[in-house]
Design an enzyme around this catalytic site. Structure first.
Site, PDB file in Angstrom:
ATOM      1  N   ARG A 101       9.015   3.632   3.460  1.00 18.45           N
ATOM      2  CA  ARG A 101       8.240   2.451   3.057  1.00 18.45           C
ATOM      3  C   ARG A 101       8.867   1.863   1.798  1.00 18.45           C
ATOM      4  NH1 ARG A 101       2.789   2.442  -0.266  1.00 18.45           N
ATOM      5  NH2 ARG A 101       2.495   0.219  -0.388  1.00 18.45           N
ATOM      6  N   HIS A 145       4.066  -5.782  -3.703  1.00 19.29           N
ATOM      7  CA  HIS A 145       3.730  -4.584  -4.475  1.00 19.29           C
ATOM      8  C   HIS A 145       3.733  -4.983  -5.960  1.00 19.29           C
ATOM      9  CE1 HIS A 145       3.728   0.051  -4.203  1.00 19.29           C
ATOM     10  NE2 HIS A 145       3.474  -0.236  -5.462  1.00 19.29           N
ATOM     11  N   GLU A 193      -2.413  -2.045  -2.563  1.00 16.47           N
ATOM     12  CA  GLU A 193      -3.463  -1.773  -3.544  1.00 16.47           C
ATOM     13  C   GLU A 193      -3.957  -3.008  -4.307  1.00 16.47           C
ATOM     14  OE1 GLU A 193      -2.165   1.326  -6.162  1.00 16.47           O
ATOM     15  OE2 GLU A 193      -2.111   2.793  -4.561  1.00 16.47           O
ATOM     16  N   ASN A 330      -3.847   4.624   0.287  1.00 16.75           N
ATOM     17  CA  ASN A 330      -3.168   5.372  -0.768  1.00 16.75           C
ATOM     18  C   ASN A 330      -4.207   6.236  -1.467  1.00 16.75           C
ATOM     19  OD1 ASN A 330      -0.954   3.853  -0.110  1.00 16.75           O
ATOM     20  ND2 ASN A 330      -0.866   2.721  -2.047  1.00 16.75           N
ATOM     21  N   TYR A 332      -4.846   9.647  -4.215  1.00 16.36           N
ATOM     22  CA  TYR A 332      -4.287  10.605  -5.171  1.00 16.36           C
ATOM     23  C   TYR A 332      -5.287  11.643  -5.670  1.00 16.36           C
ATOM     24  CZ  TYR A 332      -0.079   7.779  -5.371  1.00 16.36           C
ATOM     25  OH  TYR A 332       1.081   7.135  -5.028  1.00 16.36           O
ATOM     26  N   GLU A 406       0.504   6.368   0.772  1.00 18.70           N
ATOM     27  CA  GLU A 406       0.939   7.028  -0.463  1.00 18.70           C
ATOM     28  C   GLU A 406       0.056   8.240  -0.703  1.00 18.70           C
ATOM     29  OE1 GLU A 406       1.071   4.775  -4.172  1.00 18.70           O
ATOM     30  OE2 GLU A 406       2.010   3.106  -3.137  1.00 18.70           O
ATOM     31  N   GLU A 459       7.238   4.054 -13.588  1.00 15.92           N
ATOM     32  CA  GLU A 459       5.807   4.193 -13.321  1.00 15.92           C
ATOM     33  C   GLU A 459       5.027   3.155 -14.144  1.00 15.92           C
ATOM     34  OE1 GLU A 459       4.057   5.554 -11.013  1.00 15.92           O
ATOM     35  OE2 GLU A 459       2.131   5.170 -11.964  1.00 15.92           O
TER      36      GLU A 459
HETATM   37  C1  PNW Z   1      -0.027   3.657  -6.857  1.00 15.31           C
HETATM   38  N1  PNW Z   1      -5.840   5.639  -9.095  1.00 15.31           N
HETATM   39  O1  PNW Z   1      -1.011   3.201  -7.737  1.00 15.31           O
HETATM   40  C2  PNW Z   1       1.041   2.585  -6.723  1.00 15.31           C
HETATM   41  O2  PNW Z   1       1.027   1.955  -5.470  1.00 15.31           O
HETATM   42  C3  PNW Z   1       2.434   3.047  -7.046  1.00 15.31           C
HETATM   43  O3  PNW Z   1       3.271   1.948  -7.285  1.00 15.31           O
HETATM   44  C4  PNW Z   1       2.398   4.016  -8.200  1.00 15.31           C
HETATM   45  O4  PNW Z   1       3.682   4.380  -8.643  1.00 15.31           O
HETATM   46  C5  PNW Z   1       1.638   5.240  -7.740  1.00 15.31           C
HETATM   47  O5  PNW Z   1       0.367   4.912  -7.240  1.00 15.31           O
HETATM   48  C6  PNW Z   1       1.458   6.273  -8.840  1.00 15.31           C
HETATM   49  O6  PNW Z   1       0.664   5.749  -9.877  1.00 15.31           O
HETATM   50  C7  PNW Z   1      -2.186   3.877  -8.023  1.00 15.31           C
HETATM   51  O7  PNW Z   1      -6.713   4.935  -9.657  1.00 15.31           O
HETATM   52  C8  PNW Z   1      -3.233   3.157  -8.534  1.00 15.31           C
HETATM   53  O8  PNW Z   1      -6.058   6.856  -8.929  1.00 15.31           O
HETATM   54  C9  PNW Z   1      -4.439   3.727  -8.859  1.00 15.31           C
HETATM   55  C10 PNW Z   1      -4.629   5.071  -8.699  1.00 15.31           C
HETATM   56  C11 PNW Z   1      -3.605   5.810  -8.181  1.00 15.31           C
HETATM   57  C12 PNW Z   1      -2.388   5.220  -7.844  1.00 15.31           C
END
Ligand code: PNW
Length: 526
Positions: A101, A145, A193, A330, A332, A406, A459
């Site tokens: 991607r 993005h 996002e 995505n 995390y 992601e 980042e």
């Molecule tokens: C993503 N949260 O953003 C992005 O799509 C990437 O570009 C970035 O490098 C990656 O995560 C790591 O940060 C996020 O609120 C935005 O937990 C928000 C969150 C997590 C990831």
């Protein structure tokens, strides 16, 4: 007694996805999972890896100007992928990756955001896509993005995503991409996002263009125009390109899992449960409800935001409704959520805010002290991923399934020697892939998984201080070195099967045990 999420902890000796399930692989900046073919993929984004910010005819983006203003790292060179993409693709192929991607930099293609194309930008993406295809790596392309052409943003009231003219500009840009690359690209994402680009870009000011908005009205306006742009681009693709090109198009939304904090008092517990639901509405439902549940924002948002939340016309509702072939997700981290009328909010990057968008949501998050955390401070809660996938499946039933676009973690890696032994990352991925598998077994239609990320990369406002890659990047020499996680991922892609040794992944036994304790729940709530 409190009933919290119970963490399922069955011994998982081997993992064999259903044949219908596809996994995606890593891209240079990110690792994302795809679902519909039996492979896993990596993900990245243009500004995070390309560099060559003022070369090859590229116009400036809001991230060039914003990161300069912050005064720290910038994406001017980043991973120098613009010049090194051939070697990077070779590395992907040598790891056996089948999917990748990436995102297109709008201002590399259209330096002014409108009109004339930059021939060198066109050549770059053609060469990159051809190179991927030649190496047997299938591209998934994100159109946006976060790197809006700077020419479309002027500091003022109705800039960038606040100006409805952006809808036409974006749709024209999307048309260019479909025309130029649609013969080879069969997987498109309109936006990455939008929660981040709208809330962080137009609310907290942590992301470009760095605007702050006390009452949150700009956040809702930016999201409204983003949704309209998304729907118009999808409509265009479906009418003029999909019939011949035969690809799929969707959107990628980010969300953590929001688990209600428990309480001995059932009224309080109910208010936390409502807050946890709102938290999901203000992250996912905000975009996903209009697309999969009839063209309008969630009821809770309509009730609480008043006229800050823009209206769609009936024609716009029709256009938005159903405007995604699949749901890109995505994910995390997870949090416990409690009711909080003030809207106290600590962002994923540590900024503390109050009220506005978060006051409307009236929820705040609490972390369990036993949870492991990544270098971003994000909680490692694999069962939250299972819950989120099942929740998305139940609420939206996307006809083309869910693609995890992601998932990954930052690990403190002060030296290359330490970085290549990234056992924390291997344990994170092992745990999260197992959690996803559990969701699939329980019925979630997950068709692919992209890890974030292929390479260490820029980042955003944290610059190069956070490393998400499966491949280490020495920014002084641009040398790439695969970490243990890259080898782990390569074997996962090769076998499409995961063998988990006892003790090799994060478990949640402690969470379950401790959070079931009423005293601790009260302490967390306090
Ligand atoms: C993503 N949260 O953003 C992005 O799509 C990437 O570009 C970035 O490098 C990656 O995560 C790591 O940060 C996020 O609120 C935005 O937990 C928000 C969150 C997590 C990831």
């Amino acid at each position: 007694m409190h009933k919290y999420h119970l963490v399922h902890n069955p011994p998982r000796v081997s993992w064999l996805p259903a044949p219908s399930c596809a996994y995606a692989s890593l891209s240079t900046a990110a690792l994302r999972p795809p679902v519909a073919h039996a492979h896993r993929l990596h993900a990245t984004a243009s500004y995070q890896i390309e560099g060559a910010w003022n070369e090859g005819g590229r116009g400036l983006s809001i991230w060039d100007t914003f990161s300069k203003k912050l005064g720290g790292d910038t994406g001017e060179i980043a991973c120098d992928h613009y010049y090194r993409y051939r070697d990077d693709v070779k590395l992907m192929a040598s790891l056996g990756l089948k999917n990748y991607r990436l995102s297109v930099s709008w201002s590399r293609l259209q330096p002014d955001g409108r009109g004339a194309l930059n021939p060198e930008g066109v050549a770059f993406y053609n060469d990159l896509i051809n190179c991927l295809v030649e190496h047997g790596v299938e591209p998934m392309v994100t159109l946006y993005h976060w790197d809006l052409p700077a020419a479309l943003h002027e500091d003022g009231e109705r800039d960038g995503w606040l100006n409805e003219d952006i809808v036409q500009a974006y749709t024209d840009y999307a048309r260019v991409c479909f025309e130029l690359f649609g013969d080879r690209v069969k997987s498109w994402l309109t936006f990455n996002e939008p929660w981040c680009s709208c809330v962080l870009g137009y609310g907290t000011g942590e992301h470009a263009p760095g605007l702050k908005c006390e009452d949150g009205s700009k956040v809702y306006r930016a999201a409204h125009n983003t949704l309209l742009a998304h729907a118009h681009a999808v409509d265009l693709y479906r009418r003029h390109f999909q019939p011949q090109q035969g690809g799929a198009i969707g959107i990628t939304l980010n969300s953590g899992w929001s688990e209600p904090l428990g309480d001995a008092d059932p009224h309080v517990a109910r208010s936390h449960a409502a807050a946890a639901h709102r938290s999901l509405m203000w992250s996912l439902g905000w975009f996903a409800d209009p697309i999969w549940r009839g063209g309008d924002y969630p009821r809770e948002m309509r009730e609480r935001c008043g006229d800050k939340l823009p209206e769609f016309t009936e024609a716009e509702k029709k256009l938005i409704s159903g405007s995604s072939d699949f749901l890109g997700l995505n994910h995390y981290a997870s949090e416990f959520i409690q009711h909080n009328e003030a809207g106290d909010f600590v962002s994923g990057w540590g900024t503390v805010t109050k009220g506005g968008f978060f006051g409307d949501m009236a929820a705040t998050s609490v972390s369990h002290p036993s949870w492991s955390r990544t270098d971003m401070g994000w909680n490692v809660v694999p069962w939250g991923f299972t819950e989120l996938l099942l929740w998305c499946h139940r609420r939206y039933q996307p006809s083309g399934g869910i693609y995890v676009t992601e998932n990954g973690c930052a690990v403190p890696e002060p030296t290359k020697e330490l970085a290549v032994e990234d056992h924390f990352r291997v344990a994170y991925f092992t745990s999260y892939v197992a959690a996803m598998h559990e969701a699939i077994e329980k019925g979630a239609d997950v068709r692919g998984y992209y890890a974030w990320s292929f390479l260490d990369n820029f980042e955003w406002q944290l610059g190069f201080s956070k490393r998400f890659g499966m491949v280490h990047v020495d920014y002084a020499t641009q040398q790439r070195t695969p970490k243990a996680s890259a080898k782990w991922f390569a074997s996962l892609v090769a076998a499409n099967e995961l063998h988990i040794e006892v003790g090799a992944r994060f478990t949640d036994a402690a969470t379950t045990h401790v959070i079931a304790d009423a005293t601790l729940a009260q302490q967390l709530a306090a």
